[in-house]
Design a protein around this motif. Sequence first.
Motif: not given
Length: 461
Positions: A1-27
């Motif tokens: 299914m992936l090959g049928k859709l465009s724009g899905w061959d790149d690498t993405i990045v995002a913060l996976a934990t809530p925004t704001g100050i905390g002990a750790i953040g997971v990217i």
Amino acid sequence: MLGKLSGWDDTIVALATPTGIGAIGVIRLSGSDAFRVVNELFPSKDLQAQPSHTLHVGFLKDGDQVLDEVVVALFKGPRSYTGEDVVEVSCHGSPYIQQQVIQSCVSRGARLAKPGEFTQRAFLHGKLDLVQAEAVADLIASNTEASRKAALHNIRGGFSAVLQQLRDRMLQFSALIELELDFAQEDVEFADRSQFFSLINEAERTVQHLLQSFQLGNVIKNGVQVAIIGKPNAGKSTLLNTLLNENRAIVSDIAGTTRDTIEETLNIDGILFRLVDTAGIRQHTSDVIESIGVEKSLEKMRQADVVIYLFDANETSVNELSEVAANMQEQSIQFLLAGNKADKSDETLLEEKFLGFEHITFISAKSEWNVDELKEKLVEMVLHGSVQTEGTVVTNARHQHALQQVASSLSDIHRGLDDKIPGDLLALDIRRCLHYLGEITGEISNEDRLDYIFSKFCIGK
């Protein structure tokens, strides 16, 4: 299914934990270049040479600048959440550090992820079906035990299994009927009509059960709006404070103290109730502000899922209460009658006075007498006695709409079998039924619909 859709061959990045100050953040990064991007920032060792599902501690450096000391987790595709190469960087919880790390990844070829894009990739790589993917968002948004259980059941494939079993059996008969069309001149039947008739009956029962569960599912997912309505000085604000176990609303002996609506949430037996305390309703007032408050009260009453009509059990007449009840019924409003200040009178006499009224509970909001019984009646009215959330419960309006189409298709198939219509016409109804079943799980989908569904997710999931 992936090959049928465009724009899905790149690498993405995002913060996976809530925004704001905390002990750790997971990217989180996902894509074919995820290992390379982080490897260029991690001089301690060659991450691309390390095995999957391992943790590595070291410094992240962008050129000569040390960004942070981090823990890097490696997940090689397809053994990852998205089915692609995934890297998770656990850094310290400073928003500045997190932004610096993300920017360094972007400068090396990654791009910022769209809302829900990680889960969307998991769906496109066959790690989850669409029902399970949507359940991920429901689990993140769950705020009661009931909503958590319903979402987990769907993530584990409970709802999908019911649909898949039904779809597989329908496909078998569809294939046989399609085969009959190839031998139309031979006048043969490969599909046993009696077995097919039994399957349709069973499918109709299953789909109706799922559709009926949506009322409970909607309550579990979105909660219930409850408007507390009544005349001035009936004790509405006192009742709100008692239900919440805190002094949320101002209480006084002066009629008309509450001028605007006050909204708070309350969890009762795993169901979220959104309580709305309203201004007292009376027909004639010269106070302009109070008049606006009364109009807002009437608006909230019409919008509410359930109305608690609170009245002074000692002062209210039977005729007055009858008029209120009749008005609610005329507007098709679900309501409970709560006779307040009942501790000042004999309960037996009050029951005799208001004999014949349904959904009535005598309470004392001030002394908290019998308020628990009012809560129980509130839950019972909303759930209609159905408290089972371990099985499949439909909580998604998209699923409900598709199931309604499935039910319509099954009805057409049933009628076609009764009327012994030709196989080519029967095949059309079966294809329509299979289409809507597949639409729920994502076996039949389009890019625009997927983008809309996953756009409602949080970024980083």
